[in-house]
Motif scaffolding. Structure first.
Motif, PDB file in Angstrom:
ATOM      1  N   LYS A   1       0.813  -1.218   0.000  1.00 16.68           N
ATOM      2  CA  LYS A   1       0.000   0.000   0.000  1.00 16.68           C
ATOM      3  C   LYS A   1       0.848   1.270   0.000  1.00 16.68           C
ATOM      4  O   LYS A   1       0.318   2.374  -0.164  1.00 16.68           O
ATOM      5  CB  LYS A   1      -0.947   0.019   1.200  1.00 16.68           C
TER       6      LYS A   1
ATOM      7  N   SER B   1       1.071   5.928  -2.384  1.00 16.39           N
ATOM      8  CA  SER B   1       0.376   5.276  -1.263  1.00 16.39           C
ATOM      9  C   SER B   1      -1.098   5.136  -1.601  1.00 16.39           C
ATOM     10  O   SER B   1      -1.646   5.843  -2.452  1.00 16.39           O
ATOM     11  CB  SER B   1       0.544   6.080   0.034  1.00 16.39           C
TER      12      SER B   1
ATOM     13  N   ASN C   1      -5.022   4.780   0.269  1.00 16.04           N
ATOM     14  CA  ASN C   1      -5.747   4.968   1.522  1.00 16.04           C
ATOM     15  C   ASN C   1      -7.045   4.172   1.511  1.00 16.04           C
ATOM     16  O   ASN C   1      -7.495   3.676   0.475  1.00 16.04           O
ATOM     17  CB  ASN C   1      -6.014   6.456   1.785  1.00 16.04           C
TER      18      ASN C   1
END
Length: 405
Positions: free
Chosen positions: A278, A336, A338
């Motif tokens: 991630k 990244s 979320n």
């Protein structure tokens, strides 16, 4: 009788075509120009998709011409790559490649195989100089010696190794074909374009958050790392590279006890959770794995924990395999993902759980076929490597045909 001897490259080359660098620096692409073989074109240059220079450029560089059965060696940058020019091919070589045109007593196919052997590669690498960009000078190249049998022996050895190459290439092509078949099946079965017999229930369009939850991993202090046994495997992103973890995550480089887990506050992800990177560049590798047992994952990973009453993990895994998580990454200093982005991933799935399982099983069958082919490919490569170790060093001699000189 087949004899063996040490032969310098200088002595193996024809006197009318001594070993030499290519000297062509390819200019702009010319549709109908002269082919120029570069390192990227090795081991077997093809007239398709090869850089071409203008005919006026080629006329100035006759020394760098290559023709069928010339053996090529990369000598700058990535040194030691070996190629052979197909019969009927004519062109030039770039300045990063050297040409070896052999005397009649030498078999080009043998030298092509022999120069790729571990022993020959060590010789080439040791002769190269330079730290940031290695280079193998022509003067040094000419002095290198390699062990080879008489022409008859070279022909017999190269024929055996060429057969091994053909098997390897056939397996590679079969894998590509099976992968294309699987891709077509996924496009049809995972979109309801094609339905499996016996199923006619409706499909639902929803978001990933409707059938499961996403959880991020936990920090993994160094003082708890390094144990090879324990209650829980503690997976890092790098563990996805471990042999055996291509689908199910079962082999970790670190394990922890339940007491350690409690002290560090690590979350246990259940067996069957789909895990992926991630944070960082690994997001774009698009690797999705399934936990084979209850495990912990580090904070560069996340897990998708499904509601098993409405979604089959293997079906959803196939769907996510087709979904690029990298497309969710916002432009920034550190890639990244979320939770909001992950929960909003669009999914279309059969309402009937049995249809999900049947589709997953059909795709798994193709995956298993591809896996078997990959195992055969690995074995074929290992066999060829062993053959090279034996045949190209004279440790194992092929039988001489009766009456052969």
């Amino acid at each position: 009788m087949i004899y063996w001897q040490e032969v310098q490259l200088h002595d193996a080359a024809r006197t009318d075509a001594p070993i030499g660098y290519g000297i062509v620096q390819p200019g702009p692409y010319v549709r109908n120009g002269i082919p120029v073989v570069a390192i990227r074109d090795l081991p077997t240059p093809s007239l398709q998709n090869i850089h071409r220079s203008a005919p006026s450029v080629e006329a100035s560089y006759r020394r760098s011409r290559v023709t069928g059965n010339d053996v090529l060696i990369s000598v700058k940058g990535t040194t030691g790559r070996v190629g052979i020019v197909p019969v009927g091919f004519m062109g030039n070589i770039s300045r990063d490649v050297a040409r070896l045109r052999l005397r009649d007593e030498h078999e080009p196919a043998y030298w092509f195989q022999m120069l790729q052997s571990p022993q020959a590669q060590r010789t080439l690498q040791q002769a190269a100089v330079g730290s940031t960009r290695q280079e193998l000078s022509i003067g040094t190249l000419k002095t290198l010696s390699f062990c080879c049998p008489s022409r008859q022996g070279q022909e017999r050895i190269s024929a055996v190794l060429s057969d091994a190459d053909q098997l390897i290439e056939a397996l590679k092509q079969l894998i590509v074909k099976k992968q294309a078949i699987k891709q077509g099946m996924m496009q049809d079965l995972l979109t309801a374009k094609t339905r499996l017999p016996g199923f006619n229930a409706s499909w639902r369009t929803l978001e990933a958050g409707d059938i499961g939850t996403f959880k991020g991993g936990s920090g993994f202090p160094i003082r708890y790392q390094g144990s090879v046994s324990g209650r829980f495997p503690f997976f890092k992103v790098s563990d996805m590279n471990n042999s055996g973890n291509e689908l199910f995550m079962s082999k970790a480089n670190n394990y922890i006890s339940d007491g350690q887990r409690k002290r560090m506050g690590a979350v246990v992800m259940p067996r069957g959770a789909i895990v992926f990177a991630k944070v960082g560049a690994a997001v774009f590798l698009e690797r999705k794995r399934i936990l084979a047992q209850s495990s912990c994952i580090d904070n560069n990973m996340a897990a998708f924990i499904l509601d098993n009453s409405s979604a089959d993990v293997r079906f959803v895994h196939h769907v996510l395999t087709n979904f690029p998580l990298g497309s969710l990454v916002a432009t920034g200093a550190l890639p990244s993902l979320n939770g909001r982005q992950l929960r909003s991933i669009p999914l279309t799935i059969p309402a009937d759980l049995n249809e999900q399982r049947a589709i997953a099983a059909a795709l798994d069958d193709v995956d298993n076929e591809i896996g078997i082919l990959r195992q055969r490919l690995t074995k074929a490569r290992d066999v060829k490597h062993g053959m090279m170790q034996q045949l190209l060093t004279g440790r194992t001699r092929l039988p001489v045909e009766e009456g052969a000189a």
